[in-house]
Motif scaffolding. Structure first.
Motif, short mmCIF file in Angstrom:
data_model
loop_
_atom_site.label_atom_id
_atom_site.label_comp_id
_atom_site.label_asym_id
_atom_site.label_seq_id
_atom_site.Cartn_x
_atom_site.Cartn_y
_atom_site.Cartn_z
N CYS A 15 -6.17 -2.09 0.14
CA CYS A 15 -5.66 -2.09 1.52
C CYS A 15 -6.78 -1.64 2.47
CB CYS A 15 -4.47 -1.14 1.62
SG CYS A 15 -3.81 -1.00 3.28
N CYS A 66 0.17 3.05 3.85
CA CYS A 66 0.63 2.46 5.12
C CYS A 66 1.72 1.40 4.91
CB CYS A 66 -0.56 1.86 5.87
SG CYS A 66 -1.19 0.38 5.05
N CYS A 125 0.84 -1.20 0.00
CA CYS A 125 0.00 0.00 0.00
C CYS A 125 0.88 1.26 0.00
CB CYS A 125 -0.90 -0.03 1.24
SG CYS A 125 -1.76 1.53 1.52
N CYS A 170 -6.72 0.20 4.90
CA CYS A 170 -6.62 1.64 5.25
C CYS A 170 -7.31 2.51 4.20
CB CYS A 170 -5.17 2.05 5.47
SG CYS A 170 -4.31 2.58 3.99
ZN LIG Z 1 -2.76 0.96 3.50
#
Ligand SMILES: [Zn+2]
Length: 469
Positions: free
Chosen positions: A102, A71, A68, A104
């Motif tokens: 991802c 992150c 990602c 996030c």
């Molecule tokens: Zn991420």
């Protein structure tokens, strides 16, 4: 004799990679044709190397995008799907991995990510696109496909339809780059013009029409307008222009674009040479304050030649009248050549009167009269575009668009020829004209290098063993 060809690939870390045998050849030494690689061996070799190199590159590319961006967590795999990447050295089969979005990034964008789709969104290598476009602009789609398949490891997929689809895609991209048309391109105020540097010389643009056979209505043709622009001094490269009349929505912009590529500025002298047709003439209007429209000498003489043939016909029935008409035509030509437009029109009027009063059995007399009348109207309606051709000619300037006639032949006839049994849709012809004009004036390559900057330095990082220094 046995020949084994190995391929070694090392990644940027200098460690990981592989050595692999890609070909194993038994070569006899009996005849000249046994020596070295045969075409089919070279094709197999290139295709095998290409497959492995591209595989290694795309694997590395995908791996580099596994994590990602935000992150740096590793994304979960969601399998892969097969794609075919069309290159000059074969159709490379790849599997394009898909990663889950991802956590996030929850709630934004797509649920999966396919890195390869960013690298090769249209699955064609730029060089293959370039060569297909270049060759199909010169010869028919079928012949271009055959040419590629003759020497390159391309078997499946290269056929006229694929080549055509690729070429039209390239043409559409060039079309999309052309801004919208305007009715006037006249720049700023005369005060601004004075501040401009003195331009290099006169640009001469010849414009003329040709016809292409229509696919939809078999018996009819549509008109193609072709132009050639020549900067002066002649070390500047000429440019070609082509479009389908009535189909193209940006003809004036196209013309201005071509002129700008040759350094057009507001104080630039431009001569437009045309056959005087209304449509083409209006194209040349309001482009530059220093432009002139000139009726091209070639089209004038063509018409006088036709009238001369009629006069010869008359001479078969009435020798004296035929001779008189021939002399009058020579006077008309002389007056026009020297730019004596008013006097030329007087002589044309006399000529028409003479013809009208003629009593002869010449069977084409009515046609002769009509053609003479038409010529009178032609000269009268283009009177403002007549110049002193003799003077220009002596000072070495272009007065004839015979070069445009040659351009029409070069751009239209050779690729859109009726005798090739080719039939065209206005769209297909218009788009092909865009790649053909660029191929002919040599700007196709620079267009590709602008789109794909890597094409401009395709030889860097390449050292071939044993190659002559
Ligand atoms: Zn991420």
């Amino acid at each position: 004799m046995h020949v084994k060809i190995l391929l070694q690939i090392t990644a940027d870390d200098g460690v990981s990679g592989c050595v692999e045998e890609i070909a194993s050849l038994d070569k006899s030494i009996e005849r000249a044709e046994d020596l070295g690689l045969s075409i089919s061996q070279s094709k197999a070799l290139l295709a095998a190397a290409q497959q492995r190199i591209v595989e290694a590159q795309t694997t590395s590319w995908t791996e580099g995008r596994r994590c990602c961006e935000v992150c740096t967590r590793r994304r979960r795999s969601k399998g892969s799907y097969p794609i075919i990447f069309h290159t000059l050295f074969g159709d490379v089969r790849l599997s394009s991995p898909r990663f889950h979005r991802c956590p996030c990034q929850e709630g934004s964008g797509k649920a999966t990510v396919s890195p390869l789709a960013q690298l090769i969104p249209d699955h064609v290598a730029p060089e293959r696109l370039y060569l297909e476009t270049r060759w199909a602009s010169l010869v028919s789609y079928v012949a271009a496909g055959d040419l590629l398949a003759d020497i390159l490891p391309i078997t499946a997929g290269v056929n006229a339809t694929t080549v055509r689809r690729h070429v039209l895609r390239v043409a559409e991209r060039t079309e999309a780059e052309l801004p919208k048309d305007r009715c006037s391109f006249m720049p700023g105020s005369p005060l601004d013009w004075e501040a401009l540097p003195v331009p290099n010389g006169r640009i001469v643009v010849g414009l003329d029409g040709g016809y292409v056979r229509d696919w939809n209505e078999r018996k009819s043709n549509f008109e193609v307008i072709v132009g050639r622009s020549m900067p002066d001094p002649e070390d500047g490269a000429p440019r070609y222009l082509g479009f389908v009349h009535g189909y193209d929505r940006k003809p004036k912009r196209r013309l201005v674009d071509m002129l700008e590529s040759q350094g057009l500025q507001a104080n630039q002298d431009i001569t437009f040479l045309t056959d005087g047709g209304e449509e083409i003439r209006s194209l040349t209007e309001r482009i530059s304050p220093c432009s002139e429209h000139v009726l091209d000498w070639f089209h004038i003489t063509m018409r006088i030649t036709v009238l001369g043939q009629f006069a010869k016909g008359v001479a078969q029935y009435d020798e004296e009248a035929g001779a008189r008409l021939t002399t009058e035509l020579a006077r008309i030509k002389w007056k026009l050549w020297h730019g004596n437009t008013t006097e030329a029109q007087d002589v044309i009027e006399d000529f028409e009167g003479d013809l009208f009063g003629l009593e002869t059995d010449y069977p084409n007399l009515r046609k002769f009269v009509a053609t003479a009348r038409e010529f009178g109207v032609y000269i009268a309606s283009n009177a403002a575009s007549l110049i002193n051709y003799g003077e220009r000619y002596r000072s070495g300037e272009r007065i004839s668009s015979a070069f445009v006639e040659a351009t029409v032949n070069a751009v239209v006839s050779k690729r859109f020829a009726k005798k090739q049994q080719m039939q065209w849709s206005p769209r297909g012809a218009h788009l092909l004209l865009q790649t053909r004009t660029r191929t002919l004036d040599g700007t196709l390559r620079s267009t590709f290098e602008r789109w794909f900057p890597g094409l401009a330095n395709d030889n860097t990082g390449c050292a071939v063993q044993g190659e002559a220094a």
